[in-house]
Write an enzyme that holds these catalytic residues in place. Structure first.
Site, PDB file in Angstrom:
ATOM      1  N   CYS A 103       0.825  -1.224   0.000  1.00 50.37           N
ATOM      2  CA  CYS A 103       0.000   0.000   0.000  1.00 50.37           C
ATOM      3  C   CYS A 103       0.850   1.260   0.000  1.00 50.37           C
ATOM      4  O   CYS A 103       0.327   2.359  -0.162  1.00 50.37           O
ATOM      5  CB  CYS A 103      -0.924   0.016   1.202  1.00 50.37           C
ATOM      6  SG  CYS A 103      -2.121  -1.280   1.067  1.00 50.37           S
ATOM      7  N   HIS A 393      -9.914   2.259  -0.941  1.00 47.99           N
ATOM      8  CA  HIS A 393      -8.455   2.085  -0.911  1.00 47.99           C
ATOM      9  C   HIS A 393      -7.999   1.103  -1.989  1.00 47.99           C
ATOM     10  O   HIS A 393      -7.793  -0.073  -1.713  1.00 47.99           O
ATOM     11  CB  HIS A 393      -8.081   1.598   0.509  1.00 47.99           C
ATOM     12  CG  HIS A 393      -6.657   1.218   0.685  1.00 47.99           C
ATOM     13  ND1 HIS A 393      -5.605   1.885   0.083  1.00 47.99           N
ATOM     14  CD2 HIS A 393      -6.085   0.228   1.429  1.00 47.99           C
ATOM     15  CE1 HIS A 393      -4.477   1.315   0.436  1.00 47.99           C
ATOM     16  NE2 HIS A 393      -4.735   0.298   1.230  1.00 47.99           N
ATOM     17  N   CYS A 423       0.836   3.231   5.938  1.00 56.25           N
ATOM     18  CA  CYS A 423       1.298   1.917   6.375  1.00 56.25           C
ATOM     19  C   CYS A 423       1.161   0.934   5.218  1.00 56.25           C
ATOM     20  O   CYS A 423       0.344   1.151   4.315  1.00 56.25           O
ATOM     21  CB  CYS A 423       0.483   1.427   7.568  1.00 56.25           C
ATOM     22  SG  CYS A 423      -1.265   1.246   7.193  1.00 56.25           S
TER      23      CYS A 423
HETATM   24  C1  LIG Z   1      -2.493  -3.216   1.739  1.00 56.07           C
HETATM   25  C2  LIG Z   1      -1.445  -2.595   2.568  1.00 56.07           C
HETATM   26  O1  LIG Z   1      -0.265  -2.735   2.233  1.00 56.07           O
HETATM   27  C3  LIG Z   1      -1.769  -1.809   3.814  1.00 56.07           C
HETATM   28  C4  LIG Z   1      -3.213  -1.540   4.073  1.00 56.07           C
HETATM   29  O2  LIG Z   1      -3.774  -0.579   3.675  1.00 56.07           O
HETATM   30  S1  LIG Z   1      -4.006  -2.693   4.975  1.00 56.07           S
HETATM   31  C5  LIG Z   1      -5.711  -2.458   4.596  1.00 56.07           C
HETATM   32  C6  LIG Z   1      -6.146  -3.299   3.461  1.00 56.07           C
HETATM   33  N1  LIG Z   1      -7.579  -3.429   3.546  1.00 56.07           N
HETATM   34  C7  LIG Z   1      -8.162  -4.523   4.033  1.00 56.07           C
HETATM   35  O3  LIG Z   1      -7.529  -5.499   4.379  1.00 56.07           O
HETATM   36  C8  LIG Z   1      -9.648  -4.499   4.184  1.00 56.07           C
HETATM   37  C9  LIG Z   1     -10.271  -5.142   3.020  1.00 56.07           C
HETATM   38  N2  LIG Z   1     -11.715  -5.123   3.219  1.00 56.07           N
HETATM   39  C10 LIG Z   1     -12.458  -6.245   3.174  1.00 56.07           C
HETATM   40  O4  LIG Z   1     -11.934  -7.339   2.999  1.00 56.07           O
HETATM   41  C11 LIG Z   1     -13.943  -6.089   3.297  1.00 56.07           C
HETATM   42  O5  LIG Z   1     -14.321  -4.801   2.907  1.00 56.07           O
HETATM   43  C12 LIG Z   1     -14.447  -6.341   4.751  1.00 56.07           C
HETATM   44  C13 LIG Z   1     -14.103  -7.773   5.167  1.00 56.07           C
HETATM   45  C14 LIG Z   1     -13.823  -5.371   5.751  1.00 56.07           C
HETATM   46  C15 LIG Z   1     -15.965  -6.141   4.807  1.00 56.07           C
HETATM   47  O6  LIG Z   1     -16.531  -6.905   3.783  1.00 56.07           O
HETATM   48  P1  LIG Z   1     -18.112  -7.032   3.602  1.00 56.07           P
HETATM   49  O7  LIG Z   1     -18.716  -7.604   4.845  1.00 56.07           O
HETATM   50  O8  LIG Z   1     -18.336  -7.710   2.310  1.00 56.07           O
HETATM   51  O9  LIG Z   1     -18.539  -5.494   3.519  1.00 56.07           O
HETATM   52  P2  LIG Z   1     -19.898  -4.846   3.030  1.00 56.07           P
HETATM   53  O10 LIG Z   1     -20.856  -5.878   2.545  1.00 56.07           O
HETATM   54  O11 LIG Z   1     -19.564  -3.720   2.147  1.00 56.07           O
HETATM   55  O12 LIG Z   1     -20.452  -4.219   4.369  1.00 56.07           O
HETATM   56  C16 LIG Z   1     -21.029  -5.017   5.393  1.00 56.07           C
HETATM   57  C17 LIG Z   1     -22.209  -4.262   5.963  1.00 56.07           C
HETATM   58  O13 LIG Z   1     -21.711  -3.048   6.538  1.00 56.07           O
HETATM   59  C18 LIG Z   1     -22.478  -1.964   6.055  1.00 56.07           C
HETATM   60  N3  LIG Z   1     -21.638  -0.760   6.019  1.00 56.07           N
HETATM   61  C19 LIG Z   1     -20.391  -0.660   5.506  1.00 56.07           C
HETATM   62  N4  LIG Z   1     -19.959   0.610   5.637  1.00 56.07           N
HETATM   63  C20 LIG Z   1     -20.950   1.297   6.253  1.00 56.07           C
HETATM   64  C21 LIG Z   1     -21.098   2.660   6.640  1.00 56.07           C
HETATM   65  N5  LIG Z   1     -20.124   3.567   6.439  1.00 56.07           N
HETATM   66  N6  LIG Z   1     -22.257   3.036   7.241  1.00 56.07           N
HETATM   67  C22 LIG Z   1     -23.248   2.134   7.465  1.00 56.07           C
HETATM   68  N7  LIG Z   1     -23.162   0.823   7.100  1.00 56.07           N
HETATM   69  C23 LIG Z   1     -22.020   0.430   6.500  1.00 56.07           C
HETATM   70  C24 LIG Z   1     -22.909  -2.418   4.662  1.00 56.07           C
HETATM   71  O14 LIG Z   1     -24.031  -1.711   4.205  1.00 56.07           O
HETATM   72  C25 LIG Z   1     -23.226  -3.870   4.891  1.00 56.07           C
HETATM   73  O15 LIG Z   1     -24.507  -3.964   5.465  1.00 56.07           O
HETATM   74  P3  LIG Z   1     -25.507  -5.155   5.013  1.00 56.07           P
HETATM   75  O16 LIG Z   1     -24.800  -6.419   5.431  1.00 56.07           O
HETATM   76  O17 LIG Z   1     -26.741  -4.856   5.767  1.00 56.07           O
HETATM   77  O18 LIG Z   1     -25.616  -5.048   3.517  1.00 56.07           O
END
Ligand SMILES: CC(=O)CC(=O)SCCNC(=O)CCNC(=O)[C@H](O)C(C)(C)COP(=O)(O)OP(=O)(O)OC[C@H]1O[C@@H](n2cnc3c(N)ncnc32)[C@H](O)[C@@H]1OP(=O)(O)O
Length: 436
Positions: A103, A393, A423
């Site tokens: 990232c 992201h 990070c």
């Molecule tokens: C990569 C690097 O080098 C360094 C880095 O940056 S590390 C970071 C890398 N990022 C990650 O690892 C995170 C990756 N993210 C994921 O794998 C997935 O998004 C997650 C596992 C976190 C969630 O997945 P998911 O469950 O499929 O999410 P999603 O279906 O969108 O949301 C779940 C619920 O939350 C709700 N929700 C999400 N955001 C919301 C918000 N802001 N407000 C209200 N509700 C929200 C959704 O509406 C959904 O509700 P329903 O189940 O009722 O539909």
């Protein structure tokens, strides 16, 4: 021939030149398997490049170098930056290089070309990044791979049939890239959940940070901050993940996704899987002036660091907590000497754990070797236009988004200084300072 006399500079005498940020461009970020599901890294990065070309009238321009990367790459992306240049409206003789630092890739790409500008190798450059989690590279089973490679080289029909006969039904199951650390098998979210426990980062604080990110990004769109940046791509005009109605109360209802049933991290306070691309134009003052382009800010310091999260007790995403103090020491600055803080929101808990580490006397003494902690920041200066929790992201595209946003914020303000902290997987961190 007297080689030394022919040289324009003698060894060790190169002067360091100022590195100007002219501006950035990106396509709006899309949710995984959304509108960009059929777009490749190259499609998206070329679109972001061409948006920059059209913003700054760079048609047929020979740029010093384009440096860019993607975290998730197909084998066809081995020369992604160069192929994207060839597909863009830049001069085809523009050189390009690929960069990879998880990232941190986008910011590392900025640093790669900035250092070349500073050393006088080039006068202009474009840095950036792109990622698609929709079009993630699936690998075939290693046994099947061997058979297919041999099949390609087989000379006779009999040899080919013998190889085909070796293919088994189980070979068809692909290897799907996992969002996990190869050395621990834990996902980045699981690692961040461990860190959140160590630093006692409360769920309420994470939800508050996430809601603020959405509120700030929505406000930035409302006031037109992104009007000149965004290139609509595949009919998407705004970051798709943005939910202006996000509130701590709504976020509090979401179930934990990492750290077990009593975990504090949810889909709302973690970054979503995202597709997107970003670019930034950098140059010398002279080049910008000759092209009648503005200088928004200067890149003045940078610092990378890594932590031993495998054997040590460090959190996977805590390397910026080390990089920033080293950079501040070199710059002769305190953590409070900034007008803006752009801290990549991989997870809300990661930002909050980093801020807690900087406030902690024991961390300062034992980990940083300092007499006193760095202290607190003015939270109203943090990610004032939102960050990754709201925008999404697309891993390698985040650095370009942040550099372009901060440079423009400094330009709007007319003077000042901003800190960037990102990070990265593998226990790494990339940080930088921009000044106006
Ligand atoms: C990569 C690097 O080098 C360094 C880095 O940056 S590390 C970071 C890398 N990022 C990650 O690892 C995170 C990756 N993210 C994921 O794998 C997935 O998004 C997650 C596992 C976190 C969630 O997945 P998911 O469950 O499929 O999410 P999603 O279906 O969108 O949301 C779940 C619920 O939350 C709700 N929700 C999400 N955001 C919301 C918000 N802001 N407000 C209200 N509700 C929200 C959704 O509406 C959904 O509700 P329903 O189940 O009722 O539909």
């Amino acid at each position: 021939m007297d080689v030394m006399a022919a040289r324009k500079t003698t060894p060790g005498s190169a002067t360091v030149r100022k590195v100007a940020i002219v501006g950035g461009n990106r396509i709006p970020f899309a949710r995984s398997n959304g509108p960009y599901a059929r777009a490749s890294n190259q499609d998206m990065f070329t679109a972001a490049l061409d948006g920059l070309v059209s913003r700054f009238s760079l048609q047929d321009e020979l740029i010093g170098e384009v440096a860019a990367g993607a975290v998730l790459k197909h084998s066809k992306d081995f020369n992604l930056a160069r192929e994207s240049v060839l597909g863009s409206k830049l001069a085809p003789a523009t050189p390009a290089s690929d960069v990879q630092m998880a990232c941190g890739t986008g910011l590392q790409a900025v640093l790669t070309v900035a250092h070349k500008i500073a050393l006088g190798e080039i006068d202009s450059a474009i840095a950036g990044g792109v990622d698609t989690t929709s079009d993630a590279p699936l690998a075939v089973n290693p046994d099947l791979r061997q058979i297919l490679v041999q099949l390609n080289a087989a000379k006779t029909l009999a040899d080919r049939l013998k190889l085909v006969a070796k293919i088994r039904p189980g070979h068809i199951v692909p290897e799907i890239p996992r969002n996990s650390e190869p050395r621990t098998g834990l996902s980045m979210g699981e690692h961040a959940a461990l860190t959140a426990k160590v630093w006692d980062v409360a769920r309420e604080a994470q939800d508050e940070l996430a809601a603020t990110s959405h509120r700030n990004l929505a406000a930035a769109y409302e006031r037109g901050f992104f009007d000149d940046l965004v290139t609509p791509f595949l009919k998407l005009a705004r970051d798709q993940n943005l939910r202006p109605d996000s509130s701590p109360e709504k976020l509090a209802k979401l179930k934990p996704v990492y750290g077990g049933a009593d975990g504090t991290m949810t889909a709302g306070n973690s970054t979503p899987l995202t597709d997107g691309a970003s670019t930034v134009l950098l140059a010398t003052d002279e080049w910008a002036k000759a092209h009648q382009l503005p200088v928004l800010a200067y890149l003045t310091f940078s610092q990378t660091a890594a932590v031993d999260y495998v054997h040590g007790d460090e959190g996977l995403l805590m390397a910026p907590a080390y990089a920033v103090p080293r950079m501040l020491d070199r710059a002769g600055l305190a953590l409070q000497d900034f007008d803006f803080y752009e801290i990549h929101e991989a997870f809300a808990s990661q930002v909050l754990a980093t801020l807690k580490a900087w406030e902690d006397p024991a961390f300062a003494k034992e980990k940083l070797g300092l007499d006193a902690p760095l202290g607190s920041i003015d939270r109203s200066k943090l990610n004032v236009n939102g960050s990754s929790l709201a925008a999404g992201h697309p891993f390698a595209a985040t650095g370009g988004r942040i550099v372009a946003t901060l440079a423009k914020l400094l330009h709007e303000k007319g003077s000042g200084r901003g800190l960037i902290s990102i990070c990265a997987a593998g226990g790494q961190g990339v940080t930088a300072i921009l000044e106006k």
